[in-house]
Design a protein around this motif. Structure first.
Motif, PDB file in Angstrom:
ATOM      1  N   VAL A  47      57.303  31.010  46.776  1.00 13.04           N
ATOM      2  CA  VAL A  47      56.336  29.994  47.189  1.00 13.04           C
ATOM      3  C   VAL A  47      55.561  29.529  45.969  1.00 13.04           C
ATOM      4  O   VAL A  47      55.028  30.363  45.213  1.00 13.04           O
ATOM      5  N   VAL A  49      52.274  27.402  44.935  1.00  8.87           N
ATOM      6  CA  VAL A  49      51.040  26.817  45.466  1.00  8.87           C
ATOM      7  C   VAL A  49      50.490  25.854  44.424  1.00  8.87           C
ATOM      8  O   VAL A  49      50.058  26.266  43.345  1.00  8.87           O
ATOM      9  N   ARG A  60      59.494  27.112  48.332  1.00 11.98           N
ATOM     10  CA  ARG A  60      58.563  26.469  49.254  1.00 11.98           C
ATOM     11  C   ARG A  60      57.314  26.039  48.493  1.00 11.98           C
ATOM     12  O   ARG A  60      56.840  26.769  47.619  1.00 11.98           O
ATOM     13  N   VAL A  62      53.308  24.506  48.787  1.00 12.86           N
ATOM     14  CA  VAL A  62      52.145  24.307  49.643  1.00 12.86           C
ATOM     15  C   VAL A  62      50.952  24.041  48.741  1.00 12.86           C
ATOM     16  O   VAL A  62      50.970  24.382  47.553  1.00 12.86           O
ATOM     17  N   ARG A  63      49.906  23.453  49.284  1.00 11.57           N
ATOM     18  CA  ARG A  63      48.684  23.213  48.516  1.00 11.57           C
ATOM     19  C   ARG A  63      47.547  24.028  49.103  1.00 11.57           C
ATOM     20  O   ARG A  63      47.442  24.168  50.329  1.00 11.57           O
ATOM     21  N   GLU A  64      46.709  24.552  48.253  1.00 14.89           N
ATOM     22  CA  GLU A  64      45.565  25.330  48.724  1.00 14.89           C
ATOM     23  C   GLU A  64      44.556  24.411  49.419  1.00 14.89           C
ATOM     24  O   GLU A  64      44.546  23.199  49.203  1.00 14.89           O
ATOM     25  N   ALA A  77      46.879  30.395  50.953  1.00 13.10           N
ATOM     26  CA  ALA A  77      47.859  29.382  51.351  1.00 13.10           C
ATOM     27  C   ALA A  77      49.279  29.887  51.144  1.00 13.10           C
ATOM     28  O   ALA A  77      50.165  29.649  51.969  1.00 13.10           O
ATOM     29  N   LEU A  81      52.661  31.288  54.157  1.00 13.82           N
ATOM     30  CA  LEU A  81      54.047  30.824  54.273  1.00 13.82           C
ATOM     31  C   LEU A  81      55.063  31.959  54.260  1.00 13.82           C
ATOM     32  O   LEU A  81      56.254  31.711  54.402  1.00 13.82           O
TER      33      LEU A  81
END
Length: 225
Positions: A47, A49, A60, A62-64, A77, A81
């Motif tokens: 992941v 971030v 993967r 994702v944004r905090e 965050a 996931l």
């Protein structure tokens, strides 16, 4: 050692470098964040971030919340996931261009060592460093393992941790801060955990070397030549 997940934190503002996208800066011809992701190619899932124009297949992103909220918000965050059966996670800064799979393997091995080994009577390897708690000591097994530098400073974002322990501490910190993790320091997240401190004894430069300045990037370039 069983499988593990990896969460790479790439959302910093790099104020000392003029606010550039620091993890995207190349070292040895590759963005630093890609070098970190390459060190954990055997992790499931991986992941990232932060933001990225392109990431390796299967990573993967994702944004905090909020964006730019700091490493603890980013860790939350990333952990959100992970698959429900994830038990171990490497929690890593994205500006560690010298990180290697061997270094991650060393951390996983130390975390798996529930008791302190003693040196055989006929010699052999040195005993593993003790697990130490932020509360002054504990008899329970380690919640995580991270590298320490030559001055004994923990490199907390170059470590592996038990997912359940991190999630419990995130829940505690969220309550303590009224639901807002933005700006929370990493030391507050890890303060109650039993940590096995691992000095680096391998060949080459330390895997926890992070690039906070342009000079750091130049030094890393010299090391990877």
């Amino acid at each position: 050692m069983g499988t593990y997940a990896a969460v790479v934190l790439a959302g910093g503002s790099a104020r000392r470098m003029g606010g550039v996208d620091k993890p995207a800066l190349p070292v040895g011809g590759r963005p630093m964040r890609d070098r970190v992701l390459a060190a954990v190619t055997d992790a499931t899932p991986r992941v990232l971030v932060g933001t990225a124009d392109a990431v390796p297949a299967g990573v993967r992103v994702v944004r905090e919340d909020p964006p730019g909220g700091g490493p603890v918000a980013a860790a939350a965050a990333g952990l959100a996931l992970l698959d429900s059966d994830a038990t171990l996670v490497a929690l890593l800064a994205a500006d560690l261009p010298l990180l290697t799979r061997a270094a991650i393997g060393s951390l996983l091995t130390h975390l798996d060592r529930e008791t302190i080994d003693t040196e055989p009577a006929g010699g052999g390897s040195a005993p593993a460093p003790p697990a130490r708690s932020g509360l002054g000591g504990s008899e329970r097994g380690p919640d995580g393992a991270c590298f320490v530098d030559g001055d004994g400073r923990r490199q907390s974002l170059c470590g592996v941790w038990r997912v359940a322990a991190l999630r419990a501490e995130l829940d505690r910190l969220t309550v303590e801060r009224g639901g807002n993790l933005a700006g929370a320091p990493v030391r507050a997240l890890l303060a109650n955990l039993v940590v096995r401190e691992v000095p680096w004894s391998g060949d080459g430069p330390p895997p926890w070397f992070d690039c906070d300045t342009d000079e750091d990037v130049r030094r890393a370039e010299e090391w990877v030549r």
